[in-house]
Design a protein around this motif. Sequence first.
Motif: not given
Length: 478
Positions: A181-193
Amino acid sequence: MTVPLLKIGAVLSTMAMVTNWMSQTLPSLVGLNGTAVSRAGTSEKISPDEGWQVYTSAQAPDGKCLCTAVIPVQGSCSRDLRSHQLRQLTEKVQNISQSMEVLDLRTYRDLQYVRNTESLMKGLDSRLKVAAESQKSLNTKSFQELKDKMTELLPLLPVLDQYKSDTRLIVHLKEEVRNLSGNLLAIQEEMGAYDYEELQQRVLMLETRLHACMQKLGCGKLTGVSNPITIRASGSRFGSWMTDTMTPSADSRVWYMDGYYKGRRVLEFRTLNDFVTGQNFVQHLLPHPWAGTGHVVFNGSLYYNKYQSNIAVKYHFRSRSVLVQRSLAGAGYNNTFPYSWGGFSDIDFMVDENGLWAVYTTNQNAGNIVVSRVDPQTLEVLRSWDTGYPKRSAGESFMICGTLYVTNSHLAGAKIYFAYYTNTSSYEYTDIPFHNQYSHISMLDYNPRERVLYTWNNGHQVIYNVTLFHVIKTSGEL
């Protein structure tokens, strides 16, 4: 103080809760598994590589556990645009989180069982202390009573040990879900991260582990069948299709046999998606033609009825050879005792959680259905049961957990009408709705690995999810 007689399963370990939870899905959630089911009971075909299974559970007010096993084909993330991948992964993790919440509720009830045994243990401990301090105060009757109570509590020890082990597993699973869940939130903030490939593998690994837990679920009684899920429309009016009933879930090959007599051509598709598209298959040419549609694939071999005989044949796909063939003594063939639809369906092979079975009939039992356990290595009949149900009045039949379920027709309006229990040699009449969407079923088989029904319905290849009912019994009061 009355001590309850705790039967096996009275105090459930957390892993038992996990396995029940994994197999208890509301049929209304089928649409999340890669197929859209309309309100009118019809189905739409979509790609089998999409979707995610949500597992949940329910419990009746009287304490009975209502277990729904809705197990369609497992899907996987498609390699598409990153935004599409992210949406799929997000849905998967959200559904896992919801399932974990259900698991927490069930684990809480499990804790109540454990806590209610504490008073028993404390009382027993007090009596042991008294006995140790003053042996004279412990007469023969009291000693026997104390010994009986100790015997009753001994089965709790391995349960409690398992509970501790299972608790650690669940904590680990929940931690994995939180990390995803944490990883997905980070991706939503910055696509491709984040590395999508790695994230995808982590989700699939978790899915595999959850499905492995599900396989530990015990047997249950059939109480419902879902609406049909159409996989493909192909072939003639009669035929059969199947996956292996025993191999690991990673093996998703599909076998396809069009027609009901004199056929020898078996198509083997690499995956279900290949079957849907009609691509990537190899052909097997059987040395002996088949009769009927009651074939089954079990542990890499095809079991079928040899045309114009009551001979059972075991054909091994890898070696492309017949390993063994044996006559089913007295079994009718060549349309002597078929199902109501005919089609040389005198002998029907099937597999359930207990192994390989043959369903047929003989002159000696007046045309009533005979159920026989068959040795998959030698094709020898191990034991037979006369069900008393006339085979010509049956539309089709299938085995689940040692029980033969029979439909009363192969046409529209059919229902599961009769059940024969081999474990008790008894039967009952049932009334389980069965939606025959295309109005002519010529093959119906249960796959215990996937817990679905496979059918050939008037040139359509269709599956049904099943609902199994489990009762957890206790004696005494907790």
